[in-house]
Design an enzyme around this catalytic site. Structure first.
Site, PDB file in Angstrom:
ATOM      1  N   GLY A  11       0.786  -1.238   0.000  1.00 13.97           N
ATOM      2  CA  GLY A  11       0.000   0.000   0.000  1.00 13.97           C
ATOM      3  C   GLY A  11       0.812   1.278   0.000  1.00 13.97           C
ATOM      4  O   GLY A  11       0.308   2.332   0.414  1.00 13.97           O
ATOM      5  N   ASN A  13       1.698   2.941  -2.638  1.00 10.54           N
ATOM      6  CA  ASN A  13       1.043   3.858  -3.589  1.00 10.54           C
ATOM      7  C   ASN A  13      -0.220   4.447  -2.988  1.00 10.54           C
ATOM      8  O   ASN A  13      -0.493   5.640  -3.151  1.00 10.54           O
ATOM      9  CB  ASN A  13       0.741   3.142  -4.907  1.00 10.54           C
ATOM     10  CG  ASN A  13       1.952   3.103  -5.800  1.00 10.54           C
ATOM     11  OD1 ASN A  13       2.318   4.106  -6.404  1.00 10.54           O
ATOM     12  ND2 ASN A  13       2.606   1.960  -5.868  1.00 10.54           N
ATOM     13  N   HIS A 103       1.524   0.827 -13.482  1.00 11.63           N
ATOM     14  CA  HIS A 103       2.240  -0.400 -13.850  1.00 11.63           C
ATOM     15  C   HIS A 103       3.741  -0.113 -13.805  1.00 11.63           C
ATOM     16  O   HIS A 103       4.191   0.922 -14.318  1.00 11.63           O
ATOM     17  CB  HIS A 103       1.826  -0.858 -15.252  1.00 11.63           C
ATOM     18  CG  HIS A 103       2.525  -2.121 -15.673  1.00 11.63           C
ATOM     19  ND1 HIS A 103       2.139  -3.365 -15.212  1.00 11.63           N
ATOM     20  CD2 HIS A 103       3.609  -2.320 -16.456  1.00 11.63           C
ATOM     21  CE1 HIS A 103       2.952  -4.272 -15.714  1.00 11.63           C
ATOM     22  NE2 HIS A 103       3.852  -3.673 -16.468  1.00 11.63           N
ATOM     23  N   ASP A 139      -2.973  -4.244 -18.794  1.00 12.49           N
ATOM     24  CA  ASP A 139      -1.780  -3.430 -19.070  1.00 12.49           C
ATOM     25  C   ASP A 139      -1.819  -2.778 -20.451  1.00 12.49           C
ATOM     26  O   ASP A 139      -0.780  -2.515 -21.063  1.00 12.49           O
ATOM     27  CB  ASP A 139      -0.491  -4.243 -18.883  1.00 12.49           C
ATOM     28  CG  ASP A 139      -0.328  -4.712 -17.443  1.00 12.49           C
ATOM     29  OD1 ASP A 139      -0.894  -4.069 -16.550  1.00 12.49           O
ATOM     30  OD2 ASP A 139       0.356  -5.718 -17.222  1.00 12.49           O
TER      31      ASP A 139
HETATM   32  C1  GRF Z   1       3.477  -1.155  -7.544  1.00 11.67           C
HETATM   33  O1  GRF Z   1       4.811  -1.047  -7.958  1.00 11.67           O
HETATM   34  C2  GRF Z   1       2.582  -1.441  -8.715  1.00 11.67           C
HETATM   35  O2  GRF Z   1       2.998  -0.847  -9.881  1.00 11.67           O
HETATM   36  C3  GRF Z   1       2.690  -2.936  -8.798  1.00 11.67           C
HETATM   37  O3  GRF Z   1       2.647  -3.361  -7.467  1.00 11.67           O
HETATM   38  C4  GRF Z   1       3.274  -2.372  -6.665  1.00 11.67           C
HETATM   39  C5  GRF Z   1       2.377  -2.096  -5.486  1.00 11.67           C
HETATM   40  O4  GRF Z   1       3.099  -1.575  -4.425  1.00 11.67           O
HETATM   41  N1  GRF Z   1       1.661  -3.513  -9.624  1.00 11.67           N
HETATM   42  P1  GRF Z   1       2.368  -0.935  -3.163  1.00 11.67           P
HETATM   43  O5  GRF Z   1       1.406  -1.973  -2.602  1.00 11.67           O
HETATM   44  O6  GRF Z   1       1.658   0.291  -3.615  1.00 11.67           O
HETATM   45  O7  GRF Z   1       3.467  -0.650  -2.208  1.00 11.67           O
END
Ligand code: GRF
Length: 184
Positions: A11, A13, A103, A139
């Site tokens: 989490g 992001n 992505h 994607d």
């Molecule tokens: C991100 O790098 C996203 O692009 C990939 O999974 C990761 C998720 O990371 N699909 P987080 O859970 O947001 O730390």
């Protein structure tokens, strides 16, 4: 604009999205023990756990449950932030052009769940991240923004993942804010 975030992982992001003050009303996870749900709770945001495993192998029923939860929370923009389940067409019909994804590669290269390992294996000197409109084709979909990230000689999947995540944390909230501002 009311944003619903879909997440499966730690989490980070989601955290960047929350820290940017975006109007997130619900965070939905497809598996338990994700850092994302803890981060949402800590921020006082509603959480829903809709476990993929409980619906296997029915992807359409799982997607229907996700869409139902999004509707309950009157979400109008969906942000996938490390969401690792492929959703069926219903969500893209319900939210046309309003499901956004990040992505960890410069699409259209290195699609799929192993984008960072694939980039390392290919020996590319730069990779990055892509913010795009999600469509039924995984994607793919219109690219909204990309940030280039260098690959260094000693990089591992872990070190490159961290560098790419930092780029995602930079651009994903900015793009979401643009979408929110454009809608108002
Ligand atoms: C991100 O790098 C996203 O692009 C990939 O999974 C990761 C998720 O990371 N699909 P987080 O859970 O947001 O730390």
């Amino acid at each position: 604009m009311r944003i619903g975030v879909l997440a499966s992982g730690s989490g980070t992001n989601l955290q960047a999205i929350l820290d940017a003050g975006l109007p997130v009303v619900v965070v939905i996870a497809d598996r338990a023990a994700t850092g994302a749900l803890d981060r949402a709770s800590a921020a006082g945001i509603s959480t829903e756990l809709i476990e993929r495993e409980a619906f296997l192998p029915d992807r359409a029923a799982f997607t229907d449950a996700i869409v139902g939860a999004l509707k309950n929370h009157e979400v109008d923009l969906v942000a996938m932030a490390g969401f690792m389940t492929i959703l069926s067409g219903e969500i893209f019909d319900e939210y046309p052009g309003h499901v956004i994804n990040t992505h960890p590669s410069l699409l259209p290269v290195f699609r799929g769940a192993h984008a960072i390992a694939d980039a390392l294996a290919a020996g590319v000197k730069v990779t990055g991240c892509t913010i795009h409109v999600a469509t039924a084709n995984v994607d793919e979909g219109p690219i909204l923004a990309q940030e280039v990230v260098p690959v260094f000689g000693g990089d591992t999947v872990e070190s490159l993942t961290e560098r790419i995540k930092a780029a995602e944390h930079d651009i994903y909230p900015k793009i979401l804010w643009q979408l929110v501002d454009n809608a108002s």
